[in-house]
Design a protein around this motif. Structure first.
Motif, PDB file in Angstrom:
ATOM      1  N   GLU A  10      12.400  28.952  -6.662  1.00 15.19           N
ATOM      2  CA  GLU A  10      13.284  28.899  -5.491  1.00 15.19           C
ATOM      3  C   GLU A  10      12.597  29.501  -4.264  1.00 15.19           C
ATOM      4  O   GLU A  10      12.747  28.990  -3.146  1.00 15.19           O
ATOM      5  CB  GLU A  10      14.579  29.663  -5.781  1.00 15.19           C
ATOM      6  N   GLU A  11      11.839  30.565  -4.470  1.00 16.36           N
ATOM      7  CA  GLU A  11      11.148  31.187  -3.342  1.00 16.36           C
ATOM      8  C   GLU A  11      10.108  30.245  -2.751  1.00 16.36           C
ATOM      9  O   GLU A  11       9.917  30.189  -1.533  1.00 16.36           O
ATOM     10  CB  GLU A  11      10.467  32.485  -3.791  1.00 16.36           C
ATOM     11  N   LEU A  12       9.406  29.498  -3.613  1.00 22.87           N
ATOM     12  CA  LEU A  12       8.381  28.577  -3.126  1.00 22.87           C
ATOM     13  C   LEU A  12       8.997  27.416  -2.359  1.00 22.87           C
ATOM     14  O   LEU A  12       8.426  26.930  -1.370  1.00 22.87           O
ATOM     15  CB  LEU A  12       7.573  28.027  -4.312  1.00 22.87           C
ATOM     16  N   LEU A  13      10.154  26.959  -2.834  1.00 23.74           N
ATOM     17  CA  LEU A  13      10.771  25.787  -2.215  1.00 23.74           C
ATOM     18  C   LEU A  13      11.506  26.129  -0.923  1.00 23.74           C
ATOM     19  O   LEU A  13      11.714  25.259  -0.077  1.00 23.74           O
ATOM     20  CB  LEU A  13      11.734  25.126  -3.207  1.00 23.74           C
ATOM     21  N   HIS A  14      11.914  27.372  -0.788  1.00 25.24           N
ATOM     22  CA  HIS A  14      12.618  27.777   0.431  1.00 25.24           C
ATOM     23  C   HIS A  14      11.622  28.165   1.520  1.00 25.24           C
ATOM     24  O   HIS A  14      11.618  29.282   2.025  1.00 25.24           O
ATOM     25  CB  HIS A  14      13.601  28.913   0.144  1.00 25.24           C
ATOM     26  N   THR A  15      10.744  27.221   1.832  1.00 26.63           N
ATOM     27  CA  THR A  15       9.788  27.380   2.929  1.00 26.63           C
ATOM     28  C   THR A  15       9.928  26.153   3.824  1.00 26.63           C
ATOM     29  O   THR A  15      10.412  25.092   3.389  1.00 26.63           O
ATOM     30  CB  THR A  15       8.345  27.471   2.400  1.00 26.63           C
ATOM     31  N   ARG A  16       9.526  26.303   5.072  1.00 26.30           N
ATOM     32  CA  ARG A  16       9.716  25.202   6.012  1.00 26.30           C
ATOM     33  C   ARG A  16       8.978  23.931   5.597  1.00 26.30           C
ATOM     34  O   ARG A  16       9.565  22.841   5.639  1.00 26.30           O
ATOM     35  CB  ARG A  16       9.278  25.638   7.413  1.00 26.30           C
ATOM     36  N   PRO A  17       7.683  23.995   5.153  1.00 29.80           N
ATOM     37  CA  PRO A  17       7.008  22.754   4.755  1.00 29.80           C
ATOM     38  C   PRO A  17       7.699  22.043   3.597  1.00 29.80           C
ATOM     39  O   PRO A  17       7.812  20.812   3.584  1.00 29.80           O
ATOM     40  CB  PRO A  17       5.602  23.227   4.370  1.00 29.80           C
ATOM     41  N   ALA A  18       8.173  22.808   2.611  1.00 32.84           N
ATOM     42  CA  ALA A  18       8.849  22.187   1.473  1.00 32.84           C
ATOM     43  C   ALA A  18      10.164  21.563   1.897  1.00 32.84           C
ATOM     44  O   ALA A  18      10.512  20.446   1.478  1.00 32.84           O
ATOM     45  CB  ALA A  18       9.084  23.227   0.369  1.00 32.84           C
ATOM     46  N   ALA A  19      10.914  22.288   2.748  1.00 27.74           N
ATOM     47  CA  ALA A  19      12.185  21.745   3.217  1.00 27.74           C
ATOM     48  C   ALA A  19      11.967  20.467   4.021  1.00 27.74           C
ATOM     49  O   ALA A  19      12.719  19.495   3.888  1.00 27.74           O
ATOM     50  CB  ALA A  19      12.921  22.790   4.058  1.00 27.74           C
ATOM     51  N   GLU A  20      10.939  20.460   4.851  1.00 23.16           N
ATOM     52  CA  GLU A  20      10.628  19.257   5.633  1.00 23.16           C
ATOM     53  C   GLU A  20      10.217  18.108   4.718  1.00 23.16           C
ATOM     54  O   GLU A  20      10.572  16.951   4.957  1.00 23.16           O
ATOM     55  CB  GLU A  20       9.509  19.575   6.626  1.00 23.16           C
ATOM     56  N   TRP A  21       9.484  18.431   3.661  1.00 20.56           N
ATOM     57  CA  TRP A  21       9.090  17.394   2.685  1.00 20.56           C
ATOM     58  C   TRP A  21      10.329  16.756   2.069  1.00 20.56           C
ATOM     59  O   TRP A  21      10.427  15.536   1.949  1.00 20.56           O
ATOM     60  CB  TRP A  21       8.218  18.033   1.606  1.00 20.56           C
ATOM     61  N   GLY A  22      11.288  17.599   1.652  1.00 22.43           N
ATOM     62  CA  GLY A  22      12.499  17.071   1.037  1.00 22.43           C
ATOM     63  C   GLY A  22      13.312  16.232   2.003  1.00 22.43           C
ATOM     64  O   GLY A  22      13.857  15.181   1.636  1.00 22.43           O
ATOM     65  N   ARG A  23      13.409  16.677   3.258  1.00 20.06           N
ATOM     66  CA  ARG A  23      14.180  15.920   4.251  1.00 20.06           C
ATOM     67  C   ARG A  23      13.523  14.563   4.506  1.00 20.06           C
ATOM     68  O   ARG A  23      14.187  13.527   4.547  1.00 20.06           O
ATOM     69  CB  ARG A  23      14.263  16.714   5.561  1.00 20.06           C
ATOM     70  N   GLY A  55       0.841  -1.182   0.000  1.00 19.64           N
ATOM     71  CA  GLY A  55       0.000   0.000   0.000  1.00 19.64           C
ATOM     72  C   GLY A  55       0.881   1.238   0.000  1.00 19.64           C
ATOM     73  O   GLY A  55       2.038   1.193   0.437  1.00 19.64           O
ATOM     74  N   TYR A  56       0.360   2.329  -0.494  1.00 19.28           N
ATOM     75  CA  TYR A  56       1.149   3.560  -0.568  1.00 19.28           C
ATOM     76  C   TYR A  56       1.376   4.112   0.828  1.00 19.28           C
ATOM     77  O   TYR A  56       0.432   4.285   1.603  1.00 19.28           O
ATOM     78  CB  TYR A  56       0.439   4.596  -1.442  1.00 19.28           C
ATOM     79  N   ARG A  57       2.645   4.393   1.138  1.00 22.44           N
ATOM     80  CA  ARG A  57       2.977   4.936   2.461  1.00 22.44           C
ATOM     81  C   ARG A  57       3.791   6.214   2.325  1.00 22.44           C
ATOM     82  O   ARG A  57       4.528   6.587   3.225  1.00 22.44           O
ATOM     83  CB  ARG A  57       3.780   3.900   3.260  1.00 22.44           C
ATOM     84  N   GLY A  58       3.670   6.876   1.211  1.00 24.01           N
ATOM     85  CA  GLY A  58       4.464   8.079   0.971  1.00 24.01           C
ATOM     86  C   GLY A  58       3.846   9.325   1.568  1.00 24.01           C
ATOM     87  O   GLY A  58       2.865   9.288   2.311  1.00 24.01           O
ATOM     88  N   GLN A  59       4.432  10.456   1.195  1.00 20.77           N
ATOM     89  CA  GLN A  59       3.987  11.745   1.723  1.00 20.77           C
ATOM     90  C   GLN A  59       2.931  12.368   0.822  1.00 20.77           C
ATOM     91  O   GLN A  59       2.619  11.859  -0.252  1.00 20.77           O
ATOM     92  CB  GLN A  59       5.184  12.702   1.800  1.00 20.77           C
ATOM     93  N   GLU A  60       2.444  13.490   1.275  1.00 22.86           N
ATOM     94  CA  GLU A  60       1.574  14.298   0.426  1.00 22.86           C
ATOM     95  C   GLU A  60       2.395  14.839  -0.732  1.00 22.86           C
ATOM     96  O   GLU A  60       3.606  15.042  -0.614  1.00 22.86           O
ATOM     97  CB  GLU A  60       0.989  15.466   1.219  1.00 22.86           C
ATOM     98  N   PRO A  61       1.773  15.104  -1.889  1.00 17.78           N
ATOM     99  CA  PRO A  61       2.530  15.678  -2.999  1.00 17.78           C
ATOM    100  C   PRO A  61       3.047  17.069  -2.638  1.00 17.78           C
ATOM    101  O   PRO A  61       2.419  17.809  -1.873  1.00 17.78           O
ATOM    102  CB  PRO A  61       1.512  15.724  -4.140  1.00 17.78           C
ATOM    103  N   LEU A  62       4.196  17.400  -3.202  1.00 17.63           N
ATOM    104  CA  LEU A  62       4.861  18.662  -2.872  1.00 17.63           C
ATOM    105  C   LEU A  62       3.970  19.861  -3.143  1.00 17.63           C
ATOM    106  O   LEU A  62       3.979  20.841  -2.385  1.00 17.63           O
ATOM    107  CB  LEU A  62       6.164  18.765  -3.678  1.00 17.63           C
ATOM    108  N   GLU A  63       3.164  19.815  -4.228  1.00 13.61           N
ATOM    109  CA  GLU A  63       2.349  20.981  -4.583  1.00 13.61           C
ATOM    110  C   GLU A  63       1.348  21.360  -3.495  1.00 13.61           C
ATOM    111  O   GLU A  63       0.923  22.517  -3.403  1.00 13.61           O
ATOM    112  CB  GLU A  63       1.618  20.767  -5.909  1.00 13.61           C
TER     113      GLU A  63
END
Length: 499
Positions: free
Chosen positions: A407-420, A297-305
């Motif tokens: 770059e501005e959209l990705l340099h936010t805490r939720p996006a950074a946490e998603w990548g980590r 079953g899918y156990r991934g995260q929410e999509p980045l968008e």
């Protein structure tokens, strides 16, 4: 070969029934083998004729169609049911005609012999003609059934495509008079069964109900991947737990019984989000293929968008996609699909040639100013399209003179946490070689051969690392564009690769 006329009646009957059995068992067997039994048995040439069109549908090798020129208007009278049988002389030949079958216009059995047939021979010929007519009708019935199955399949594909496009109302309109139960539910899960191509239709037909659907689910062979059976199953429970009965249980049992099968399952989604559920099921299938149970079953995260700041994301996506607004709708749809499927798959889904797909993508590429052969450019476009699918306002708000950069959209805490979180399963020292392979693979534009050269290893090693990454990251990297796009963004957010 023994002369059939020298055989005893029981032996002759056995021979005839054996021929009928051979034809009945093989849908593509030639009915002529039965017709040829008549001249051997009776010494008469025979044909089954369409009495209205005066065309020969089946005949023995020695039958001459020229005899038909002398049989009017009797052929028409037999075909219309006004006469049941007739006997005529055509030159020195004796011709016997008999209507066969029940439906009008009836077919006509034509027997041509040098001498008149005895009453017993005529009766035998009549019964043989009747059997041929029954077998012919059975063939027609088989063709109708196959045509129905094909139309049912096409309708199911259409329903799923409408749901993939986020339009359940269109799916309902397509099924007027016989709306599947699935469209009356609020949420669904997508299951993708990987199996042999020839097994897909057999499985779909085995669990198909009289309406052409599958209870509260839909099964259809994937138009892109020959080994995928896509199953949409209503999520009636609403508890978030995967179903353990119905079609869901059937699919699990099929995997348990066949070691070549694997099953990927999405989480529950609203009907308009079927495309997202399908993507999750593909990622889960990649994981299932590399696990002992072959079910995942899918156990991934929410999509980045979903994690990007809403207003800024809408503005950014609008600026990226605005060049597409002046292009034909088909170009836009092909471009969207090409972010998730290979070009041959897009061609099959849209029923166009691969060259047509390439031409449309070239047009979109020129308008966007992006090199769609580059994995990073595709990842950027895919993210913009994902934002547009999530927020219908994209493209409708007034354009800003200075829209935000990605770059501005990705340099936010939720996006950074998603990548980590995305790369966390590879932080263990055991997976550092896998992490390094992924960075190099993306740096070489997802070319395994180039990555192997740069890493100084074999292509097999690169492929093995990618399969390990699929299992650890719960992403399809080898056949799905979306998994690669997520990897591009995660590596960029971690500082491993530029965007």
């Amino acid at each position: 070969m023994t002369d059939p006329r020298a055989l005893r009646p029981a032996e002759r009957l056995d021979e005839f029934l054996s021929l009928v059995g051979q034809v009945a068992r093989k849908p593509d067997a030639d009915l002529r083998v039965i017709a040829e039994w008549l001249p051997r048995e009776l010494g008469a040439e025979a044909a089954i004729v369409n009495g209205v069109l005066r065309t020969v549908e089946l005949s023995t090798a020695g039958f001459s169609e020229r005899v038909l020129d002398h049989l009017e208007p009797m052929l028409t009278r037999l075909a219309n049911g006004r006469v049941a049988s007739a006997a005529m002389d055509v030159g020195t030949a004796q011709v016997r005609l008999e209507a066969v079958g029940a439906e009008l216009p009836r077919r006509v059995l034509v027997l041509v012999s040098p001498t008149p047939l005895t009453r017993q021979a005529a009766a035998l010929a009549s019964r043989t003609g009747g059997i041929i007519a029954v077998l012919h009708r059975a063939r027609e019935t088989d063709r109708v059934i196959r045509s129905y199955q094909q139309k049912a399949h096409q309708l199911r594909v259409g329903v799923i495509m409408a749901l993939q496009a986020g339009d359940p109302l269109l799916a309902r309109r397509m099924t007027t008079g016989s709306v599947p139960e699935l469209l009356d539910c609020d949420r669904l899960r997508v299951h993708i069964l990987r199996c042999a191509k020839d097994d897909r239709e057999r499985i779909a037909q085995a669990y198909q109900d009289p309406s052409g659907y599958h209870g509260d689910g839909l099964m259809v062979g994937c138009p892109v991947y020959d080994e995928h059976l896509v199953c949409l199953i209503a999520d009636r429970d609403g508890s978030g737990a995967e179903a353990t009965d119905g079609l869901a249980a059937v699919l699990r049992d099929l995997v348990a019984d066949n070691p070549r099968y694997a099953l990927g399952i999405s989480s529950a989604h609203p009907l308009p989000a079927t495309a997202e559920a399908y993507g999750q099921a593909r990622h889960a299938l990649a994981v299932a293929s590399n696990t002992p149970s072959r079910v995942a079953g899918y156990r991934g995260q929410e999509p980045l968008e979903r994690l990007l700041p809403r207003a800024e994301a809408i503005e950014w996506a609008g600026s990226v996609l605005s060049p597409l607004t002046g292009l034909p709708e088909l170009t836009n749809e092909i471009t969207r699909l090409a972010m998730h499927f290979h070009r041959s798959g897009v061609a099959r889904m849209m029923n166009v040639s691969r060259n047509t797909v390439t031409a449309h993508l070239g047009r979109a590429q020129a308008a966007l100013g992006l090199d769609l052969r580059d994995v990073r450019c595709r990842a950027t476009l895919a993210l913009a399209l994902g934002v547009a699918a999530l927020h219908r306002e994209v493209g409708h708000a007034p354009a800003q003179a200075d829209p935000p950069a990605l770059e501005e959209l990705l340099h936010t805490r939720p996006a950074a946490e998603w990548g980590r979180t995305f790369l966390e399963p590879l932080r263990d020292a055991r997976y550092h070689p896998v992490h390094r392979t992924l960075r190099t693979w993306i740096d070489t534009n997802a070319d395994a051969q180039q990555a192997a050269r740069r890493l100084g290893c074999s292509r097999t090693t690169v492929a093995a690392h990618l399969r390990t990454a699929e299992r650890r990251l719960t992403r399809d990297l080898l056949s799905s564009g979306s998994g690669v796009h997520d990897l591009v963004h995660a590596l960029h957010l971690s500082g491993d690769t530029p965007l």
